[in-house]
Design an enzyme around this catalytic site. Sequence first.
Site, PDB file in Angstrom:
ATOM      1  N   CYS A  44       1.186  -0.706  -0.106  1.00  0.00           N
ATOM      2  CA  CYS A  44      -0.139  -0.046  -0.280  1.00  0.00           C
ATOM      3  C   CYS A  44       0.802   1.084   0.201  1.00  0.00           C
ATOM      4  O   CYS A  44       0.868   2.273  -0.479  1.00  0.00           O
ATOM      5  CB  CYS A  44      -0.991   0.211   1.317  1.00  0.00           C
TER       6      CYS A  44
HETATM    7  C1  BEZ Z   1       0.520  -4.535   1.673  1.00  0.00           C
HETATM    8  O1  BEZ Z   1       0.267  -3.467   1.547  1.00  0.00           O
HETATM    9  O2  BEZ Z   1       1.773  -4.692   1.863  1.00  0.00           O
HETATM   10  C2  BEZ Z   1      -0.375  -5.523   3.095  1.00  0.00           C
HETATM   11  C3  BEZ Z   1      -1.682  -5.582   3.016  1.00  0.00           C
HETATM   12  C4  BEZ Z   1      -2.933  -5.484   3.248  1.00  0.00           C
HETATM   13  C5  BEZ Z   1      -2.058  -6.826   3.616  1.00  0.00           C
HETATM   14  C6  BEZ Z   1      -0.739  -7.720   3.680  1.00  0.00           C
HETATM   15  C7  BEZ Z   1       0.472  -6.847   3.071  1.00  0.00           C
END
Ligand code: BEZ
Length: 318
Positions: free
Chosen positions: A123
């Site tokens: 994200c």
């Molecule tokens: C990420 O953005 O890396 C992520 C988001 C939700 C769960 C696991 C990873």
Amino acid sequence: MSPIAALRRSLVSAARGNVAARGGVMKTLSPKAPVVAAAIPHLSSTSTFRSLSSSTMDTMETGTKMYMSLYPEGSTDGSLRLGNIVPDFSAETTHGPMESFHEWKKGKWAILFSHPADFTPVCTTEIGRLAMKYDELKSMDCLVATLSVDPVKSHTEWLRDVVAHCENQIKVEFPIIGDADRSISTAYGMIDPGTSDDQQLPLTIRAVFIINPENKLMLSLNYPACVGRNTDEIVRCVKALQLSYEKSIATPANWPENHADLPLKDGSRTDEFKGSVFLLPTVSPEEAKANYPDYHTCEVPSGIEYLRLVKSEDVEKK
Ligand code: BEZ
């Protein structure tokens, strides 16, 4: 007959009509007209074969009108699908309160972009990459808002990390919505209503909603948490949607990296149609010739002349 079969039949029928009309005969629709009309209500003998005097790009329907008329504006079961008017909502954001999403985007294109959670690696890169595209999207009159189920306070603290991870080369100029009660995520189908009260899991999927000036959902992308999105693809989709919103065209696969090496009747090849677009099946041969005299029809074994390419510069000129 399934809707897909009806659509396929109607498009082939329209293209066959174009073949017949090319021979100079003003053709009315075949006996399959009721099927055609059911699948594409505006595909009638009058709209398909308008007289030459009215054959301007102003009177030909656009790609958006043609394709979106296949789907209802309102959902009958509460699920959000292409062509539906998106749910309005009010929300807290990193830019202050948003009283109405519809009012905020009024008359503009908008991207609503969800991420699963703040302070997560993928994200962090996605919001950074989207920030890098913001000026380009703004120049296309397309607003951006992002969203997760974290509260706004968390978004604001996390943004410092997002900017730092882009070596302080970006500004995040779009609002990030805090959907802590998960009502927006549920209304947009990013979380199942049966689990939306669970404050731990599940998290919002990575969704992209591209919404047109009339608040219709034109395109959505759904990605799982483990795959980051490609922001070049999102900008490409907005460009393609905006082109078919204005013109009677649809964009081929991989557009604008398409038809870079096209065979011609005389056996030679050309790169002149690289990045070209297709005329809609509903554009009659008269309309095509009047508006795009240089369009190219790709030959196929069926003999149906439906692969009609127009150079993008010719489309831009109109
Ligand atoms: C990420 O953005 O890396 C992520 C988001 C939700 C769960 C696991 C990873």
